[in-house]
Enzyme design. Structure first.
Site, short mmCIF file in Angstrom:
data_model
loop_
_atom_site.label_atom_id
_atom_site.label_comp_id
_atom_site.label_asym_id
_atom_site.label_seq_id
_atom_site.Cartn_x
_atom_site.Cartn_y
_atom_site.Cartn_z
N HIS A 1 0.82 -1.20 0.00
CA HIS A 1 0.00 0.00 0.00
C HIS A 1 0.86 1.26 0.00
CE1 HIS A 1 -3.01 -2.91 2.05
NE2 HIS A 1 -2.88 -3.13 0.76
N ASN A 2 1.59 1.42 -1.08
CA ASN A 2 2.41 2.63 -1.24
C ASN A 2 1.49 3.72 -1.79
OD1 ASN A 2 3.54 -0.01 -2.24
ND2 ASN A 2 5.44 1.00 -1.72
#
Lengths: 570, 250
Positions: free
Chosen positions: A500-501
């Site tokens: 989850h960048n």
């Protein structure tokens, strides 16, 4: 010499969730759309042999081939950035469906608080709750404005869930399908969190509880709880993915085609417009120019930012001056985790990627932060994803890492261990950003994206506080040994943490502090749209896909409006 | 346990045969020994005939990477120390782990085919991960030669002639990064070796490890199953006979 192809109305760079949504909506409205996908075609029929932990989970069959492209990384500016040579901390997608093929299916809506975080934090805690180094800003859209698009994404994907979370934003309709099965492991968590006064609910899941036909006429299968979601494709077509929903929807219009093995290396710009993209056919090595009325960057966070950087569109963020917006507000997530060892054996090998229960009592601003040294928080979940034997070798502390005692303990505890994890929001910091690497290049001669990132004080404080809360839950669940995760220090790119960048191409209401406007239209080129979690000005306490899906549907509508009227949408 | 019932402790058997063990592995006799392994309940767990696991009777294991039997024997003894035979069931050798590793080293895993291997190379910080120019195949080759050197240096014997405690001493030094290697730390080599051992013990048997699915059986993992939808709400722990994904080939 690059060969120039016939112009299309819309070209998408990448065909995963974002590219698929944009393609489906634009093609349905009659626009000619072409998707450029650097990977290969794939679909449910490819996943017959997918129950193979070694091939898919350990050797990353569905993920990006790093020999062609990776990123470089350093913790801070004084460190030399070096390539991420092997996948670790996050798993980048490649091929039709992108990361939407190997996702777990957790499908949350970010909290109303997230979209107006700056305003709401200042109102409640004053202007100095966080130091100036944290670059907090509102997103420019509110939860209420996004709600119809959340609803649309959930209906397209058939999300299974229950509307009982008191901290969630208001919903205009119920979940399209009922929640997944509440297993004994989930019930342990439900009982423990309830007795502590919290508010457990079934995690909203794209592993569907029943067969579902979406409004586009696509059918999604019912989950079999076989335990092979995470890092795998679904052989039942029961994990909602772009290749079984939005891609066929776009295809059946006759207005959409996909060029595979097409790696885009540049967005071409002239004046205040883009004219198309240049790509390399990765099989022949030939270069092509694909002209388009509208260009939509729909690849992963890293690559969307990189393409803008190499194409010199927008101003690169400079941490010394604070000027520039491209690459700014990179965010990751903070993952406090607690392991518990139990006496009884549990069916841990059964499961599904998004089979879980969650509480939001410590997420967003659900709890009072007046006396705490951080803002925001984490959703806290137990998930029963299906423990796999290569990766899951739980041993109590003090057990050696190999040899006879290790073997005994890891075998004994494999079916007697549970963990609870918090998915913590990460606040943007002036020293966390993306830029272009000066030394390392990809297989096509294009510079690699460089990531400068470290955990901050806010992250460490939140991690500690939440670890303590989770340990209390684990104790309440009846674990005989409770092992809280170690405090975090420096970010380490080696162990898997989360894909989850966020950030780098953030959205906002002002070109001075955002790359795109609230319709994800680039401030410097009115026919260029950039769609993905890169648009998030900060990261939240949830998986991002539901929120990106909503933003993508809103953008698709904006593209249709733009293609009629032109000009800036704000 | 079965071995005891038959009057043969396989652990003692392996110990007393010493260096011959490697040859036995090579000769495929270990496969025969594993055949009469049983699980805790005393239920015969020999490869089932209901699915494709009876492929085992015709499958052939061979060396695809190592050229010297001696090197393979060192690897075999080292991985057996990491995951030893005990009363729960077979160790790494019995599970075919040395063959698994050999075969993997001959392929994409060994050549780091899907990893970024372009220079320039710099040591970097621990948080930046693997930065060596060496492929896994090169690291294993060097690591095995190093283990033999250490055995000669410390005990004036070959690695495979050492007793278990002596092998552990060397492995511990490697794990603690006390042994010099070129282009890579011995600690990193140890991590690779340990990880590959677990992979070989628990990967699907199609990769020539996890012989007879005994790795899974020990752990209570049923391998490839089509669905748990009908049992996932049960409180009771479900003991399910494991299946390989090879049963999907049709």
């Amino acid at each position: 010499m690059a060969k120039t192809l016939d112009k299309v109305d819309v070209v998408t760079v990448g065909v995963g969730w974002m590219g698929g949504i944009i393609a489906a909506e634009c093609a349905k409205a009659g626009l000619k759309v072409r998707g450029l996908e650097r990977g290969k075609p794939r679909g449910t029929e490819d996943y017959l042999m997918v129950h193979d932990e070694y091939r898919y989970a350990i050797r990353y069959e569905l993920m990006q081939d790093l020999s062609k492209e990776t990123i470089t990384f350093r913790n801070h500016r004084k460190m030399r950035a070096l390539p991420m040579r092997q996948l670790g901390s996050f798993l980048l997608g490649e091929g039709l469906g992108g990361a939407g093929t190997h996702w777990n299916g957790h499908t949350f809506r970010f909290l109303p608080y997230d979209f107006q975080i700056k305003t709401m934090t200042e109102k409640k805690y004053g202007k100095n709750k966080l130091s100036k180094e944290y670059l907090l800003q509102d997103w420019g859209v509110t939860y209420d404005e996004l709600e119809p698009y959340f609803d649309k994404y959930e209906k397209t994907t058939g999300i299974s869930g229950e509307n009982t979370n008191p901290f969630a934003g208001k919903r205009s309709s119920e979940f399209p399908t009922p929640p997944m099965k509440k297993t004994p492991i989930l019930k342990k968590f439900e009982n423990a969190t309830s007795s502590l006064g919290y508010h457990p609910y079934m995690l909203p899941s794209a592993n569907l509880s029943e067969v579902y036909e979406n409004p586009d006429g696509q059918t999604i299968g019912a989950c079999q709880y076989c335990g092979f979601c995470e890092r795998f494709g679904c052989e039942y077509g029961a994990k909602t993915s772009p290749e079984i929903t939005v891609v066929p929807t776009a295809m059946k219009t006759g207005n959409f085609d996909i060029t595979f093995h097409a790696n885009v290396v540049e967005v071409l710009k002239s004046g205040n417009k883009v004219t198309g993209v240049r790509y390399v056919d990765t099989q022949s090595g030939e270069e092509f120019i694909q002209p388009a009325e509208v260009v939509v960057l729909t690849s992963y966070v890293m690559n969307n930012a990189k393409l803008l950087m190499v194409s010199k569109i927008g101003e690169q963020y400079n941490p010394d001056t604070g000027r520039g917006t491209l690459g700014k507000n990179y965010g990751y997530q903070i993952l406090p985790t607690v392991t518990g060892f139990f006496n009884e054996q549990m069916n841990v090998f059964m499961g599904a990627g998004a089979l879980g229960m969650t509480i939001d009592d410590f997420n967003g601003d659900s709890f009072d932060h007046s006396d705490l040294d951080f803002i925001h928080g984490a959703s806290i979940s137990i998930t029963q994803t299906g423990y796999r034997p290569i990766q899951i070798n739980p041993v109590p502390p003090e057990t050696p890492a190999w040899g006879s005692d290790f073997k005994k303990a890891s075998i004994e505890n494999y079916t007697r261990m549970l963990s609870i994890g918090g998915q913590g929001a990460s606040m943007p910091h002036k020293e966390n950003f993306m830029s272009l690497d000066p030394d390392y290049r990809d297989a096509y001669g294009v510079p690699l994206l460089q990531l400068t990132y470290n955990f901050t004080e806010q992250d460490r404080n939140m991690h500690k506080y939440l670890t303590d809360r989770i340990a209390e839950i684990m104790k309440e669940m009846g674990a005989k040994t409770v092992v809280p995760g170690n405090p975090i220090s420096d970010y380490d790119i080696v162990p898997y943490q989360t894909t989850h960048n966020t950030g780098g191409t953030i959205m906002g209401t002002d070109p001075a502090n955002s790359v795109v406007n609230t319709y994800l239209q680039h401030w410097d080129a009115e026919n260029l749209f950039v769609v993905g979690a890169g648009n998030f000005p900060h990261n939240g306490g949830y998986n991002p896909t539901g929120t990106i899906g909503a933003l993508a549907y809103r953008t698709a509508e904006a593209i249709l409006k733009y293609s009629k009227n032109g000009g800036s949408l704000v | 346990m079965a071995n005891e019932q038959k009057g043969v402790s396989r652990r003692d058997f392996l110990k007393t045969t010493g260096i011959a063990t490697g040859a036995l592995v090579g000769g495929g006799l270990i496969g025969g020994l594993v055949g009469y392994n049983v699980n805790k309940d005393g239920v015969q767990t020999k490869g089932g005939t209901q699915n494709a696991e009876n492929h085992d009777t015709t499958s052939v294991k061979g060396l695809m990477f190592f050229t010297k039997r001696a090197d393979f024997n060192i690897l075999s003894q080292a991985v057996e120390r990491i995951f030893p035979e005990d009363d729960l069931g077979p160790g790494a050798i019995g599970l075919g782990v040395p063959y698994f590793i050999d075969n993997q080293l001959a392929g994409n895993y060994g050549s780091n085919a899907r990893e970024y291997m372009q220079g320039p190379f710099f040591a970097g910080e621990a948080t930046q991960g693997y930065q060596s120019r060496l492929t896994r195949a090169e690291i294993f080759r060097q690591g095995i030669a190093m283990m033999e050197d250490e055995a000669q240096k410390r005990f004036q014997k070959g690695f495979t002639e050492l007793d278990g405690g002596q092998m552990d001493e060397i492995l511990t030094s490697i794990q603690k990064n006390e042994v010099e290697m070129k282009g890579v730390s011995s600690e990193f080599f140890f991590r690779l070796l340990r990880q590959a051992t677990l992979e070989g013990a628990y990967a699907d048997p199609i990769y020539n490890g996890n012989t007879n699915m005994d790795g899974w059986r020990m752990k209570g993992f049923p391998g490839h199953q089509m669905a748990y939808i009908n049992v996932i709400e049960e409180e009771k722990f479900q003991k399910i006979e494991p299946k390989s994904i090879s049963s999907m080939q049709h």
